[in-house]
Design a protein around this motif. Structure first.
Motif, PDB file in Angstrom:
ATOM      1  N   GLN B 420       6.003 -11.382  65.658  1.00 39.15           N
ATOM      2  CA  GLN B 420       5.148 -10.299  66.117  1.00 39.15           C
ATOM      3  C   GLN B 420       3.799 -10.791  66.660  1.00 39.15           C
ATOM      4  OE1 GLN B 420       6.149  -6.792  65.611  1.00 39.15           O
ATOM      5  NE2 GLN B 420       8.091  -7.863  65.432  1.00 39.15           N
ATOM      6  N   THR B 428       6.562  -3.511  69.873  1.00 45.91           N
ATOM      7  CA  THR B 428       7.412  -4.300  68.993  1.00 45.91           C
ATOM      8  C   THR B 428       8.323  -5.140  69.873  1.00 45.91           C
ATOM      9  OG1 THR B 428       8.909  -4.226  67.090  1.00 45.91           O
ATOM     10  CG2 THR B 428       9.275  -2.583  68.797  1.00 45.91           C
ATOM     11  N   ALA B 443       6.478   0.607  70.450  1.00 46.99           N
ATOM     12  CA  ALA B 443       7.106   0.719  69.127  1.00 46.99           C
ATOM     13  C   ALA B 443       7.770   2.071  68.892  1.00 46.99           C
ATOM     14  CB  ALA B 443       6.064   0.461  68.043  1.00 46.99           C
TER      15      ALA B 443
END
Lengths: 221, 569
Positions: B420, B428, B443
């Protein structure tokens, strides 16, 4: 040279055309097997065979059968045509009765009859079927289909009206079949020839008669 | 009176003569007339499976080379009908099949199942051959003759086509593999090379296999010995070499697959080649086997239905685990782990629904029988095999059947979260299971991957449920040509009523290609950008798009997704 209509194989495909992915682990096949199946094969004098498969299901099997096959008639037809390309299937129809949990599949093979080298015809019968009764034109068989959870199957062959000398051969074996020949009507030319010959003969007789008859002479005055 | 008789006699003569003449001239009759449909000729045959095409019993006789439906359209019988066939260079004119009489109005189909010679299985490359058919008959005593010829493609001996459906009927992943049973004709337990290989394996096991009377435990022992032998002898997994192709109406995926003997000689193979090798040697050892096909992969199940080990309780083995990196590992993978991996794949695929299991014996009994193989120098090969092997690892622990374990941590076919650290805020990431590519996306996106419904080559599909902006990753294996791979995607979606069109493209410094395009359907037009790059026997596509009406608002997001794509070298 000719394809043979094996209704068991077609029936299995009607029941399970989408389950080929489960080869080898196919209890699903048993789960969608009808409780009874009646098959009628009507053989036409043109070599065509119209197959009608009437199936009755229990509740669970009906639901599974519909999900796999019954609610996808276009796909069923396409897959049937592909899998049974040798039979030239056409005229496909599927009707369902949700209240009775029954379905009827009809299809036609334009060239479904086996024409033997000697000019007679043969329609194969699966070896687990036993002859129940027959007339000259209709032959009734029944048996438990091992390919459909041993469900009860009946099959009726309807031979064309001009079928002659039908007989069951190799009963109970893998070569079990009904053999017959077709009587062909004579064309008009034979009528013309016979009629012409009769007329010609009659004309000759009359002509000869007229020549043999002495002409009347006038009475002497 | 005399005159009357004379007149009647003459009338009778004239009328009788006229009728006789009419009868002899068949006035009012439709003479015999043979008509026929257009010949239907298969456009391509798999040469390694030449025995299949010669067997009318296989799959309801649907693997014929040609079909013609004849009809006697007249009212007299057609007589002395005969048909014969020829395939130039391979099959001389066949003995005519004669039918003495075809009744008026009668139809029948003439199907040809060619008895091809074994030499076709030696073809290295696809070859066009001339197929001819000739039929003779008599119509009211008059002899007639007709002939046809067509070109037929005999595929190279190693080419396997998985689908023989018309492209218009391809609907699901199963359809793309509807002819997968053909590949089982490559299982060759009686090949002397396989026999030699098996004997080398059993030699490592102390000279005996002890049959399979021991049931599941013995099956597991034999499999472990074989696996350990393969690992010790340096057998390794290599990438795929297939390509999508279209012949006539049939669009299929064609893969070059070597026979087990070639895998043994070269000591390397694709997943499916290793699976075929496993099936061959297991069958030779008396253990039943089945090939398992799941999207993008193949492996084997060993079982013994006569010894209390039905296929449902069989031992799945990840054949490619002999090469640790193929399964995302850096250190050698034990047999137990190979079984766990395959068991997890079975479990996952059963849940997914996309799984095809082909039991060797049953499929070969249907007529998918292996080709006749050329002789090889067994002594020389024996020496080669002996040199390969280091002392075999000791088999200290019994193998365990683990059908119900959770998917392995390596998640070979499961989307893996990527590191990440370098992600934009609110984003993400998704990483390719083998690390080939990585992409970041907002995300809030949700997965739209539908088991059994999404395209089989789609690895990941995420979408914003409010704007329908989304991104996808697809991997087309078997080619490294992005254009060819893109063509396969186009064909696939065309079968679903979607028109995928590519626009301008440009090469990127890392070897990837950036291009844009649209996908049109009855639901509207989606505009997208895509990057594609060849990777290990495949081409990977990462695309991001949105409905055309949202393009202006969403183009920045799409740009950010595309610029986040990182291909590993």
């Amino acid at each position: 040279m000719n394809p043979r209509i094996h209704f068991r194989r077609i029936l299995a495909a009607v029941a399970a055309v989408f389950t080929y992915a489960l080869v080898g682990i196919s209890p699903a096949l048993a789960q969608i097997a009808p409780k009874s199946t009646d098959i009628v094969q009507e053989i036409g004098r043109d070599g065509s065979v119209v197959i009608t498969i009437s199936m009755a299901f229990d509740a669970a099997a009906w639901k599974s059968w519909k999900a796999l096959v019954g609610d996808e008639p276009a796909r069923l037809r396409a897959m049937m045509r592909h899998q049974f390309a040798a039979y030239s299937l056409e005229g496909f129809q599927l009707t369902k009765d949700d209240l009775e949990r029954t379905a009827k599949v009809t299809m036609r093979s334009a060239a479904g009859l086996e024409l033997r080298k000697d000019g007679t015809f043969r329609t194969p019968v699966e070896n687990y079927f036993r002859l129940v009764n027959n007339t000259a034109e209709a032959w009734f068989f029944s048996g438990n289909n091992p390919h459909a959870a041993n469900s009860l199957n009946t099959v009726k062959f309807v031979l064309p009206q001009n079928a002659r000398g039908a007989q069951l051969v190799n009963a109970g074996s893998v070569d079990q079949a009904v053999n017959f020949r077709l009587e062909m009507p004579a064309g008009p030319s034979r009528l013309y020839i016979v009629g012409g010959a009769v007329l010609l003969a009659a004309g000759l007789v009359l002509l000869a008669g007229s020549l043999a008859l002495k002409p009347k002479t006038a009475a002497p005055a | 009176m005399k005159k009357l008789l004379l007149v009647c006699g003459l009338v009778g003569l004239v009328a009788g003569g006229a009728m006789l003449a009419a009868g002899l001239m068949k006035v009012g009759e439709n003479p015999a007339k043979l008509t026929w449909s257009d010949p239907e000729v298969k456009q391509a045959l798999l040469s390694f499976a030449y025995k299949v095409y010669g067997n009318p019993q296989v799959e309801n006789g649907r693997h014929y080379l040609s079909k013609i439906v004849f009809k006697n359209s007249g009212r007299h019988p057609v007589t002395d009908f005969a048909v014969s066939y020829k395939i130039d260079d391979y099959v001389p004119w066949t003995d005519p099949e004669v039918i003495q009489q075809i009744p008026p109005g009668f139809s029948f189909a003439a199907l040809y199942y060619p008895k091809l010679p074994a030499q076709v299985s030696k073809l290295r490359n696809g070859t066009n051959v001339r197929f001819q058919m000739r039929f003779t008959w008599k119509e009211d005593g008059r002899p007639r003759e007709e002939s046809y010829s067509r070109d037929v493609l005999l595929r190279g001996a190693n080419e396997v086509a998985y689908c023989d459906l018309p492209a218009s009927e391809v609907e699901s992943w199963f359809d793309l593999f509807n002819a997968a049973a053909f590949s089982m004709a490559m299982v060759t337990p009686n090949d002397p090379v396989v026999q030699l290989y098996t004997s080398e394996i059993t030699k490592q096991a102390g000279g005996t296999t002890a049959g399979i009377a021991g049931g599941p435990a013995e099956v597991a022992r034999l499999c472990r010995i074989a696996y350990d032998y393969m690992t010790a002898s340096g057998l390794r997994y290599t990438g795929a070499t297939g390509f999508p192709t279209q012949v006539g109406e049939t669009a299929t995926y064609v893969q070059n697959i070597r026979l087990p003997r070639d895998v043994i000689v070269n000591n390397q193979g694709l997943c499916i080649e290793l699976t075929l090798l496993w099936c061959s040697l297991l069958e030779h050892m008396g253990v039943e086997s089945a090939m398992v096909l799941i999207p993008g992969h193949a492996f084997v199940i060993a079982y013994s239905s006569q010894q209390g080990m039905p296929i449902e309780q069989g031992l799945p083995i990840e054949c490619t685990a002999i090469t640790p990196r193929a399964v995302g590992q850096e250190t050698p993978v034990s047999f137990e782990d190979a079984v766990k991996m395959a068991a997890a794949s079975v479990q996952k695929s059963m849940a997914d629904g996309r799984i095809i299991i082909l039991p060797t014996k049953q499929v070969q009994a249907m007529g998918f029988t292996p080709p006749e193989l050329a002789d090889v120098d067994i002594d020389k090969l024996g020496e080669t095999l002996a040199k390969r092997i280091a002392p075999a690892p000791a088999a200290t622990t019994p193998a365990v059947v683990v059908l119900n374990q959770a998917p392995p941590a390596d998640g070979r076919t499961v989307p893996m979260p990527a590191p990440q650290s370098s992600l934009p805020p609110g984003y993400t990431a998704w990483a390719h299971p083998q690390g080939a590519v990585r992409v970041a996306f907002p995300a809030g996106y949700v997965s739209t991957l539908q088991p059994g419904q999404s395209a089989p080559f789609t690895l990941m599909s995420m979408v914003d449920p409010t704007t329908y902006t989304g991104c996808e990753v697809a991997q087309i294996t078997g080619t490294q040509d992005p254009v060819q791979a893109f063509g396969f995607i186009q064909n696939y979606y065309a079968g679903m009523g979607l028109a995928v069109q590519a626009g301008g493209s440009q090469a990127m410094p890392n070897g990837a290609i950036l291009f844009n395009g649209t996908t049109s359907s009855m639901a509207g037009v989606v505009q997208w950008m895509c990057v594609a790059k060849p990777a290990a026997g495949s081409v990977i596509f990462v695309s991001a798009g949105t409905p055309a009406q949202n393009w202006v608002m969403q183009s920045a997001t799409i740009q950010s997704i595309i610029t986040s794509v990182h291909f590993n070298p």
